[in-house]
Motif scaffolding. Structure first.
Motif, short mmCIF file in Angstrom:
data_model
loop_
_atom_site.label_atom_id
_atom_site.label_comp_id
_atom_site.label_asym_id
_atom_site.label_seq_id
_atom_site.Cartn_x
_atom_site.Cartn_y
_atom_site.Cartn_z
N ARG A 36 1.26 -0.89 -0.38
CA ARG A 36 0.20 0.03 -0.03
C ARG A 36 1.15 1.58 -0.15
NH1 ARG A 36 -4.95 1.73 0.97
NH2 ARG A 36 -5.92 -0.98 1.04
N SER A 37 1.14 2.04 -1.72
CA SER A 37 1.70 3.00 -0.93
C SER A 37 1.18 3.93 0.05
CB SER A 37 1.15 3.81 -2.64
OG SER A 37 2.41 4.96 -2.68
N PRO A 38 2.92 5.18 0.28
CA PRO A 38 2.64 5.47 1.96
C PRO A 38 2.39 7.03 0.83
CG PRO A 38 4.54 5.33 1.22
CD PRO A 38 4.18 4.21 0.24
N HIS A 39 2.06 7.18 -0.52
CA HIS A 39 1.87 7.96 -1.35
C HIS A 39 0.02 8.20 -1.35
CE1 HIS A 39 6.66 8.81 -1.38
NE2 HIS A 39 6.67 7.44 -1.83
N ALA A 40 -0.32 9.50 -1.35
CA ALA A 40 -1.61 9.71 -1.32
C ALA A 40 -1.80 10.76 -3.11
CB ALA A 40 -2.39 10.28 -0.76
N VAL A 41 -2.84 10.03 -3.90
CA VAL A 41 -3.63 11.17 -4.66
C VAL A 41 -4.40 11.12 -4.55
CG1 VAL A 41 -0.99 9.89 -6.24
CG2 VAL A 41 -4.24 9.14 -6.29
N ASP A 42 -5.07 12.22 -5.60
CA ASP A 42 -6.07 12.91 -5.50
C ASP A 42 -6.68 12.08 -7.12
OD1 ASP A 42 -8.67 14.66 -6.57
OD2 ASP A 42 -8.30 16.46 -6.26
N PRO A 43 -7.77 11.46 -6.97
CA PRO A 43 -8.93 10.44 -7.80
C PRO A 43 -9.43 11.42 -8.69
CG PRO A 43 -8.95 9.19 -5.91
CD PRO A 43 -8.51 10.60 -5.30
N GLU A 49 -9.03 12.05 -1.29
CA GLU A 49 -7.51 10.99 -1.78
C GLU A 49 -7.85 9.56 -1.73
OE1 GLU A 49 -4.31 14.00 0.16
OE2 GLU A 49 -3.78 14.97 -1.29
N ARG A 50 -6.68 8.62 -2.16
CA ARG A 50 -6.20 7.63 -2.07
C ARG A 50 -4.87 7.02 -2.21
NH1 ARG A 50 -10.74 7.61 -0.41
NH2 ARG A 50 -12.49 6.32 -1.06
N SER A 51 -4.30 6.33 -1.29
CA SER A 51 -2.98 5.67 -1.94
C SER A 51 -2.38 5.27 -3.65
CB SER A 51 -3.00 4.69 -1.16
OG SER A 51 -2.93 4.11 0.09
N ALA A 52 -1.68 6.08 -3.96
CA ALA A 52 -0.97 6.41 -5.11
C ALA A 52 -1.45 4.75 -5.46
CB ALA A 52 0.05 6.34 -5.03
N ALA A 134 -3.31 -8.61 -8.39
CA ALA A 134 -3.76 -7.34 -8.77
C ALA A 134 -3.58 -6.37 -8.03
CB ALA A 134 -5.60 -7.71 -7.75
N THR A 135 -3.60 -6.08 -9.10
CA THR A 135 -2.65 -4.03 -8.48
C THR A 135 -3.40 -2.95 -9.34
OG1 THR A 135 -0.09 -4.34 -8.66
CG2 THR A 135 -0.80 -2.80 -9.14
N VAL A 136 -4.20 -2.08 -7.43
CA VAL A 136 -5.19 -1.14 -7.88
C VAL A 136 -4.82 0.27 -8.23
CG1 VAL A 136 -7.04 -0.21 -7.48
CG2 VAL A 136 -6.29 -2.51 -6.92
N GLY A 137 -4.62 0.99 -8.79
CA GLY A 137 -4.63 2.82 -8.97
C GLY A 137 -5.92 3.75 -8.92
N PRO A 138 -5.91 4.43 -8.66
CA PRO A 138 -5.75 4.94 -7.37
C PRO A 138 -5.86 4.04 -6.08
CG PRO A 138 -6.62 6.51 -8.05
CD PRO A 138 -6.89 5.46 -9.31
N GLY A 139 -5.24 3.80 -5.50
CA GLY A 139 -5.17 2.10 -4.83
C GLY A 139 -6.58 1.77 -4.14
N PHE A 140 -6.81 0.96 -3.65
CA PHE A 140 -8.17 0.08 -3.24
C PHE A 140 -8.52 0.77 -1.98
CE2 PHE A 140 -10.61 -2.86 -1.42
CZ PHE A 140 -11.09 -3.39 -2.50
N ASP A 141 -9.85 0.87 -1.99
CA ASP A 141 -10.28 1.16 -0.82
C ASP A 141 -11.59 0.65 -0.63
OD1 ASP A 141 -11.95 3.07 0.79
OD2 ASP A 141 -10.73 4.13 1.32
N PHE A 142 -12.34 0.32 0.29
CA PHE A 142 -13.69 -0.74 0.34
C PHE A 142 -14.65 0.88 -0.17
CE2 PHE A 142 -11.48 -4.76 1.88
CZ PHE A 142 -12.16 -5.34 1.51
N ALA A 143 -14.67 1.93 0.56
CA ALA A 143 -15.65 2.75 -0.09
C ALA A 143 -15.91 2.78 -1.52
CB ALA A 143 -15.12 3.94 0.63
N ASP A 144 -14.50 2.18 -2.69
CA ASP A 144 -15.03 2.15 -3.66
C ASP A 144 -14.78 0.74 -4.51
OD1 ASP A 144 -13.76 4.82 -3.45
OD2 ASP A 144 -11.84 4.15 -3.80
N PHE A 145 -16.00 -0.02 -3.44
CA PHE A 145 -15.83 -1.03 -4.15
C PHE A 145 -17.41 -1.80 -3.42
CE2 PHE A 145 -16.31 -5.70 -2.24
CZ PHE A 145 -16.19 -6.25 -3.77
N ALA A 146 -17.99 -1.99 -4.67
CA ALA A 146 -19.34 -2.78 -4.67
C ALA A 146 -19.44 -4.37 -5.33
CB ALA A 146 -20.74 -1.94 -5.27
N PHE A 147 -20.34 -4.94 -4.42
CA PHE A 147 -20.89 -6.46 -4.52
C PHE A 147 -21.68 -6.46 -5.46
CE2 PHE A 147 -18.68 -8.41 -0.90
CZ PHE A 147 -18.09 -9.11 -1.57
#
Length: 169
Positions: A36-43, A49-52, A134-147
């Motif tokens: 999990r990148s320590p760097h944040a990005v603005d999507p 902001e999310r991990s890069a 599985a690599t996600v960018g901007p980084g994975f966050d469960f708030a951005d996830f839906a089943f």
């Protein structure tokens, strides 16, 4: 709902699970986040902001699947061992189903595929197991996830387009 305990792994898959310290994943299969990148990005959308970048090890054994889900970031799948792996994809408009099979180049397949943000996806191994990154960018966050199983839109689209794929919900 997928259940990793229903299909106990054996052989090389069990070895990978133990060595990599993989845990059951809510989508099905086994996983561990290893970066999990320590760097944040603005999507540049409504998200904060999310991990890069984030990346996980993910393993499915024969009979398991990664349930239909959607991520609000791009996700790159990389086949590392085993395989092949079938990725099912549905466009954000819910009007097309695509199939991509990850495998060895020597078998006429590509070992990686990027699922664009907002696309529905599911996966299933075609062999004994598939070990992927599985690599996600901007980084994975469960708030951005839906089943897919949590709403009716994907379920309705699958019923019209490919009812045979509803078992992956």
């Amino acid at each position: 709902m997928p259940d990793s305990a229903v299909h106990p792994p054996a052989g090389r898959a069990a070895e990978l699970i133990a060595t990599l310290q993989l845990q059951p994943h809510p989508e099905g299969g086994w996983f561990r986040e290893f970066f999990r990148s320590p760097h944040a990005v603005d999507p540049r959308d409504a998200r904060p902001e999310r991990s890069a970048l984030t990346s996980i090890d993910f393993l499915l054994v024969q009979g398991q699947f990664s349930a239909w889900h959607r991520v609000d970031s791009d996700e790159a799948w990389h086949l590392l061992e085993g395989g092949p792996l079938r990725l099912w994809l549905v466009t954000p408009a819910l009007d097309e189903v695509h199939c991509v099979e990850l495998g060895r180049a020597a078998e006429g397949r590509l070992p990686r595929h990027v699922v664009p943000s907002g696309w529905w996806q599911a996966a299933e191994p075609l062999g004994d197991f598939a070990y992927v990154g599985a690599t996600v960018g901007p980084g994975f966050d469960f708030a951005d996830f839906a089943f897919g199983r949590d709403g009716t839109a994907l379920r309705t689209a699958l019923q019209q387009l490919r009812p045979d794929l509803q078992h992956l919900l």
